[in-house]
Structures are given as structure tokens and as C-alpha cells.
Design a protein around this motif. Structure first.
Motif, PDB file in Angstrom:
ATOM      1  N   ALA A   1      19.177   8.414  43.217  1.00 53.26           N
ATOM      2  CA  ALA A   1      18.978   8.387  41.764  1.00 53.26           C
ATOM      3  C   ALA A   1      19.640   9.571  41.083  1.00 53.26           C
ATOM      4  O   ALA A   1      20.220   9.437  39.999  1.00 53.26           O
ATOM      5  CB  ALA A   1      17.483   8.361  41.446  1.00 53.26           C
ATOM      6  N   TYR A   2      19.546  10.742  41.694  1.00 52.16           N
ATOM      7  CA  TYR A   2      20.189  11.935  41.137  1.00 52.16           C
ATOM      8  C   TYR A   2      21.698  11.716  41.039  1.00 52.16           C
ATOM      9  O   TYR A   2      22.312  11.958  39.995  1.00 52.16           O
ATOM     10  CB  TYR A   2      19.875  13.130  42.034  1.00 52.16           C
TER      11      TYR A   2
ATOM     12  N   ILE B   1      12.388   8.451  40.455  1.00 48.99           N
ATOM     13  CA  ILE B   1      11.947   8.973  39.157  1.00 48.99           C
ATOM     14  C   ILE B   1      12.286  10.453  39.054  1.00 48.99           C
ATOM     15  O   ILE B   1      12.883  10.905  38.068  1.00 48.99           O
ATOM     16  CB  ILE B   1      10.433   8.752  38.969  1.00 48.99           C
ATOM     17  N   ILE B   2      11.917  11.220  40.091  1.00 49.89           N
ATOM     18  CA  ILE B   2      12.187  12.660  40.074  1.00 49.89           C
ATOM     19  C   ILE B   2      13.691  12.923  40.081  1.00 49.89           C
ATOM     20  O   ILE B   2      14.189  13.796  39.367  1.00 49.89           O
ATOM     21  CB  ILE B   2      11.517  13.357  41.265  1.00 49.89           C
ATOM     22  N   GLY B   3      14.438  12.184  40.917  1.00 45.64           N
ATOM     23  CA  GLY B   3      15.881  12.372  40.962  1.00 45.64           C
ATOM     24  C   GLY B   3      16.534  12.138  39.617  1.00 45.64           C
ATOM     25  O   GLY B   3      17.418  12.905  39.194  1.00 45.64           O
ATOM     26  N   THR B   4      16.103  11.098  38.928  1.00 47.62           N
ATOM     27  CA  THR B   4      16.651  10.794  37.601  1.00 47.62           C
ATOM     28  C   THR B   4      16.317  11.896  36.608  1.00 47.62           C
ATOM     29  O   THR B   4      17.191  12.362  35.849  1.00 47.62           O
ATOM     30  CB  THR B   4      16.098   9.448  37.094  1.00 47.62           C
ATOM     31  N   ILE B   5      15.068  12.342  36.604  1.00 52.27           N
ATOM     32  CA  ILE B   5      14.641  13.346  35.627  1.00 52.27           C
ATOM     33  C   ILE B   5      15.324  14.687  35.872  1.00 52.27           C
ATOM     34  O   ILE B   5      15.739  15.367  34.913  1.00 52.27           O
ATOM     35  CB  ILE B   5      13.105  13.485  35.638  1.00 52.27           C
ATOM     36  N   VAL B   6      15.464  15.096  37.132  1.00 49.30           N
ATOM     37  CA  VAL B   6      16.146  16.359  37.423  1.00 49.30           C
ATOM     38  C   VAL B   6      17.600  16.290  36.970  1.00 49.30           C
ATOM     39  O   VAL B   6      18.142  17.251  36.407  1.00 49.30           O
ATOM     40  CB  VAL B   6      16.054  16.687  38.929  1.00 49.30           C
ATOM     41  N   ALA B   7      18.256  15.154  37.176  1.00 47.09           N
ATOM     42  CA  ALA B   7      19.633  14.991  36.720  1.00 47.09           C
ATOM     43  C   ALA B   7      19.708  15.037  35.193  1.00 47.09           C
ATOM     44  O   ALA B   7      20.589  15.689  34.621  1.00 47.09           O
ATOM     45  CB  ALA B   7      20.209  13.677  37.239  1.00 47.09           C
TER      46      ALA B   7
ATOM     47  N   VAL C   1       7.063   7.850  31.473  1.00 47.54           N
ATOM     48  CA  VAL C   1       7.365   6.987  32.617  1.00 47.54           C
ATOM     49  C   VAL C   1       6.301   5.902  32.756  1.00 47.54           C
ATOM     50  O   VAL C   1       5.108   6.196  32.870  1.00 47.54           O
ATOM     51  CB  VAL C   1       7.427   7.800  33.922  1.00 47.54           C
ATOM     52  N   ASP C   2       6.740   4.649  32.758  1.00 48.10           N
ATOM     53  CA  ASP C   2       5.903   3.524  33.164  1.00 48.10           C
ATOM     54  C   ASP C   2       6.343   3.130  34.563  1.00 48.10           C
ATOM     55  O   ASP C   2       7.501   2.744  34.768  1.00 48.10           O
ATOM     56  CB  ASP C   2       6.063   2.345  32.202  1.00 48.10           C
TER      57      ASP C   2
ATOM     58  N   MET D   1      10.724  22.999  36.323  1.00 50.45           N
ATOM     59  CA  MET D   1      10.749  21.812  35.475  1.00 50.45           C
ATOM     60  C   MET D   1      10.416  22.201  34.046  1.00 50.45           C
ATOM     61  O   MET D   1       9.297  22.595  33.743  1.00 50.45           O
ATOM     62  CB  MET D   1       9.739  20.772  35.981  1.00 50.45           C
ATOM     63  N   ARG D   2      11.396  22.118  33.166  1.00 50.75           N
ATOM     64  CA  ARG D   2      11.143  22.430  31.758  1.00 50.75           C
ATOM     65  C   ARG D   2      10.816  21.166  30.959  1.00 50.75           C
ATOM     66  O   ARG D   2      10.487  21.233  29.784  1.00 50.75           O
ATOM     67  CB  ARG D   2      12.366  23.125  31.146  1.00 50.75           C
ATOM     68  N   VAL D   3      10.929  20.009  31.608  1.00 55.69           N
ATOM     69  CA  VAL D   3      10.633  18.737  30.961  1.00 55.69           C
ATOM     70  C   VAL D   3       9.227  18.290  31.325  1.00 55.69           C
ATOM     71  O   VAL D   3       8.844  18.315  32.496  1.00 55.69           O
ATOM     72  CB  VAL D   3      11.651  17.663  31.392  1.00 55.69           C
ATOM     73  N   GLU D   4       8.450  17.907  30.348  1.00 52.93           N
ATOM     74  CA  GLU D   4       7.106  17.381  30.594  1.00 52.93           C
ATOM     75  C   GLU D   4       7.201  15.904  30.952  1.00 52.93           C
ATOM     76  O   GLU D   4       7.857  15.125  30.260  1.00 52.93           O
ATOM     77  CB  GLU D   4       6.231  17.560  29.355  1.00 52.93           C
ATOM     78  N   ILE D   5       6.544  15.519  32.039  1.00 56.35           N
ATOM     79  CA  ILE D   5       6.543  14.123  32.480  1.00 56.35           C
ATOM     80  C   ILE D   5       5.182  13.512  32.169  1.00 56.35           C
ATOM     81  O   ILE D   5       4.153  13.984  32.654  1.00 56.35           O
ATOM     82  CB  ILE D   5       6.834  14.010  33.980  1.00 56.35           C
TER      83      ILE D   5
END
Length: 318
Positions: A57-58, A93-99, A112-113, A138-142
Motif C-alpha cells: 500500500a505504501y 491502511i497504515i501503509g497508505t496513511i504513512v505515504a 477510516v471505515d 504520526m502527525r495525522v489523527e486516525i
């Protein structure tokens, strides 16, 4: 930009192998069907297959973001909506968000659903996301909404659609639809069916990532990438609303392709394994106007739709 050699971040490596005591032990025969797997098996899945999904995903997300003209539609976004169909323990999910975090400076929140049939995987995912959210890197809130839904018929897919009330920037399904094919859950091509329900949930500039294993069916001479391409191409021929952007060859050939065999190879490194290998096939689709804006002038790549001797990896090469 195409990155296929990926190392899990140290903070995520710690969460997987220290906080959850995940186990690295490949069991390819046992991951064919996952809905009823036990808690201990999900720990094994987290330690073995989560990193692979993360890397895939990343790499795919960075590949999407590198398409000329794509990033300008996302660069100012502060919030992104993501749907994961058959999410497992959430590596993709994590790979996408980190990218996304690495390329979108204004991104503050990802909603995220996530849907899966395995209750233990959903439980893992919920607690995993809590630790990921608390990681200083992680600076993005999930904000995650994990739901356990066992899909026995088309009705459950309709239920997922009815539960989804926002336009999604990213919709994905990683290495899961093969299970529906193998168990003959539907009386039609599962890739075609699922795409027909999920694609209408895309935002104007959203993308739909459908990825699956690049292996052969147990009772057939066909490979899953062939079945995926047959189904997606048949659906796209029925509507002018969507087109492929990855592989780029599909943008030009999906109207004439009868289903070719493709694959891409990713390598992922973590504390338990150096350059673990994962071979997958994937398509990335979006709305037709957006796809044309992005790829209208791009050179046509070789693929097996037009050249049977083409390298099965070649459609992913830019």
C-alpha cells in the motif's frame, strides 16, 4: 516514482513485535480463508502478512501521488476519507496513511471505515490504531470505524454501501477478493461485482485500489490477475464513468484486453525478515474525467493485452 523495496518504520516495528508480540511464520496454505481464524493466528498474520500489505500500500500510494497532476488535487487537503473492504489487521491502511502523510503537508485527519469478517482481526485493528495514533511520528489523527461483517451474498455488500455516507478519497481492497472466487460466494466475477458497488462511493478525485495475490486458482489454469482483469474490464466496458490509471497500459488497452496475467513484486524489511517478498497484481481506477486529465498524453506501455510475450511486470514500469 515507484518504490518496491520498503523498510517498516521503527515505531511501527516496535508496535507489531513488542507491543503485540506478533509472530513471523509464513503459512500460505492457511491464509487462503481468514474469516474464522483464531486470536493466535491473527497474531501470526500481524507479524507475517501485515508488513507485506503495509509495503504494498505504501508503494502503490506513492506511485499514485507521483502521477503528474495528481498531487495538486490533494496537496491542500486537511482531511481524507478512506474505505477498506476486507481490511484484516490493517497493514494497507497504515501503509497508505504513512505515504499520504509524507506528501500532504496540510493533512491532519484520516477517517477510516474498515470492514472485515474476522472479529479477532477487527479487535486487533482497533487496538493497533490506538497505539499508532499515540506514536510521536504520526502527525495525522486516525479516526477509525472498524466493523465486522461476514459476506455471504450480495446483500452484505449492499449493507456496506448503505453504511457509507461520505465520498471517499481512497477505497481499497487488498488480497481478499480471491477468497470469494475460491469459495464461489457469488455467481458472477467477484472483482466485477465488488467494483460495481464500491466505485460509485468515490469522491471526484478519489481512487479505487484493487489488489490481489498473483497466484493460480486451485481448480483452474487461470491466475487471479487474469480473473481480476476480465471482471474489471467487463465492468468498465458497461460504463463510461470510470477508467484505470495504474497500470498505465490499462488506460489504453482495457477496452480490448480479455484478461492478461500481470504481477508486481514488493520487498519489505522488518526485524524478523530481510527483504520478505510479496507478489501481487493491482489496478487503480478513478472517474473517467480525472483519469483522462492525468493520463491523456502519457506514452502507451507494453503489456500482454497487445503482446503475449511482454514481461508480466512490464505494465507497472514507467
Amino acid at each position: 516514482m515507484k518504490i518496491n523495496n520498503i523498510t517498516i518504520p521503527r515505531w511501527l516495528d516496535k508496535i507489531i513485535y513488542d507491543d503485540f508480540n506478533a509472530v513471523y511464520e509464513p503459512r500460505p496454505a492457511e491464509v487462503v480463508y481468514n474469516p474464522d481464524q483464531s486470536y493466535d493466528f491473527v497474531k501470526l498474520y500481524l507479524g507475517t502478512y501485515f508488513p507485506r500489505s503495509y509495503a504494498e500500500a505504501y508503494g502503490i500510494t506513492l506511485q499514485i501521488l507521483s502521477i503528474k497532476g495528481f498531487l495538486e488535487h490533494f496537496i491542500k487537503l486537511e482531511e481524507i476519507n478512506l474505505l477498506d473492504f476486507c481490511c484484516g489487521t490493517g497493514g494497507e491502511i497504515i501503509g497508505t496513511i504513512v505515504a499520504l502523510q509524507s506528501k500532504l503537508p496540510n493533512l491532519k485527519r484520516v477517517n477510516v471505515d474498515a470492514f472485515d469478517a474476522n472479529v479477532e482481526a477487527i479487535r486487533f485493528l482497533y487496538h493497533l490504531m490506538s497505539l499508532v495514533n499515540n506514536a510521536s511520528e504520526m502527525r495525522v489523527e486516525i479516526i477509525i470505524n472498524p466493523q465486522c461483517i461476514f459476506i455471504e451474498s450480495e446483500r452484505e455488500i449492499k449493507d456496506i454501501v448503505n453504511l457509507s455516507n461520505v465520498p471517499y478519497h481512497f477505497i481499497m481492497s487488498f488480497k481478499a477478493i480471491n477468497e470469494f472466487i475460491q469459495h464461489k460466494t457469488f455467481n458472477m466475477n467477484a472483482y466485477e461485482l465488488i467494483a460495481s458497488y464500491l466505485l460509485p462511493l468515490l469522491s471526484q478525485h478519489g481512487v479505487f485500489i484493487m489488489s490481489d495475490v498473483a497466484t493460480k486458482l486451485n481448480d483452474s489454469t487461470m491466475f487471479y490477475p487474469q480473473i481480476m482483469n476480465v471482471g474489471l474490464n467487463r465492468f468498465l466496458k458497461k460504463t463510461s464513468l470510470y477508467k484505470s490509471i495504474i497500470p498505465t497500459a490499462c488506460f489504453n488497452h482495457e477496452g480490448i484486453c480479455i484478461g492478461c496475467y500481470m504481477q508486481d513484486t514488493f520487498y519489505v524489511t522488518h526485524r524478523k525478515k530481510n527483504r520478505d517478498i510479496s507478489k501481487v497484481a493491482y489496478r487503480v481506477l478513478c472517474k473517467s474525467d480525472f483519469a483522462t486529465e492525468l493520463l491523456d498524453n502519457i506514452p502507451t506501455n507494453s503489456c500482454r493485452a497487445t503482446n503475449q510475450l511482454a514481461d508480466k511486470n512490464s505494465p507497472y514500469i514507467y
